[in-house]
Design an enzyme around this catalytic site. Structure first.
Site: not given
Length: 295
Positions: A94, A168, A236
């Protein structure tokens, strides 16, 4: 495709690499900077590279599942330096979309291709090979490596470079809001003194219900905070979304609340627990214990 490399054999990458190795009739070699993870991979029957350079030099498809922007950038730049033209790099990590957009342009200029293909589903779905995969980049390149992605889950082509990571972020912004709302709601229910299992049974078929609700509420009620998906990893992505939102010049007020709760988890030593543990924040604020023996 002649040879596949996999960089990053951590909690999820280990299983993802294993699924590709078992299902593709193409040699796969894996590498991780952790000697322990590399040894576990060897013991599981995987073929290990001597170093990352072997993957860059010999593989025409490079999969990477890496933990930070620094490692993602370094890996792509090393691939640009060492890999043959035509090599496809698939970043399953990611990342902030603007970083991927810049790296994709660098790769194309060097005759390589970069797909951003982050995954969702956590370790259980990585093990089962049923991850959701959001892939951005060139459509023809996506189709070229789609058989590899199919080994790990269900890939969906999302558009040009950076769109996979943007998708995402959307997924995890919404997921973070839902998880925080679940924690708040069940702390509220505990403070009000109603039965929590009954609350779950009564609400799981309503608007609040769904796969995430069914997965996380039972863990919360058992106080099972062993990570299926760690708060640290989710945080994150929240930070990546905040970074990209700043670049876009927009505010994310609900996400600010989620980040506040996750920051509290970080500050109080709970950041590596499962997302169900977000209830700890509300337990502190409401002076109540949710689930476990209290139930």
């Amino acid at each position: 495709m002649k040879k596949i490399g996999f960089l990053g054999l951590g909690v999820m990458g280990f299983h993802m690499a294993g699924n590709v190795a078992r299902k593709m009739d193409i040699p796969l070699i894996g590498y991780d900077v952790s000697p322990k993870q590399l040894q576990l991979y060897r013991e599981s029957g995987g073929t290990a590279a001597a170093d990352a350079g072997e993957i860059y030099r010999t593989c025409d498809v490079i999969l990477q599942m890496l933990p930070t922007h620094e490692t993602i950038i370094h890996s792509v730049e090393e691939a640009i330096r060492l890999s043959e033209p035509g090599t496809v790099i698939v970043d399953l990590s990611s990342a902030s979309p603007d970083i991927i957009i810049r790296l994709a342009a660098q790769a194309e200029a060097a005759g390589l291709h970069l797909l951003d293909a982050p995954v969702s589903g956590g370790n259980p779905m990585a093990q089962a090979g049923t991850l959701s995969i959001m892939a951005g980049g060139g459509k023809a390149v996506f189709e070229q490596v789609r058989p590899v992605l199919d080994c790990m889950g269900t890939p969906v082509y999302t558009g040009g470079p950076g769109s996979g990571d943007t998708t995402k972020l959307v997924n995890n912004l919404i997921g973070g809001a839902i998880l925080t709302a679940i924690a708040e709601g069940y702390a509220f229910a505990a403070k009000a003194g109603i039965d929590l299992q009954t609350t779950f049974d009564a609400t799981r078929g309503g608007f609040a219900g769904g796969p995430l609700y069914d997965n996380k509420v039972p863990k919360l009620l058992r106080r099972d905070f062993e990570p299926g998906a760690r708060i640290a990893v989710h945080r994150k992505d929240i930070l990546n979304a905040k970074h990209y939102a700043h670049r876009l010049g927009v505010d994310l007020p609900l996400t600010d609340v989620v980040l506040h709760v996750m920051d509290w988890m970080n500050d109080n030593g709970y950041i590596h627990e499962d997302q169900a543990a977000l209830v700890r924040y509300y337990e502190e604020k409401m002076q109540v214990t949710v689930g476990g023996e209290q139930e």
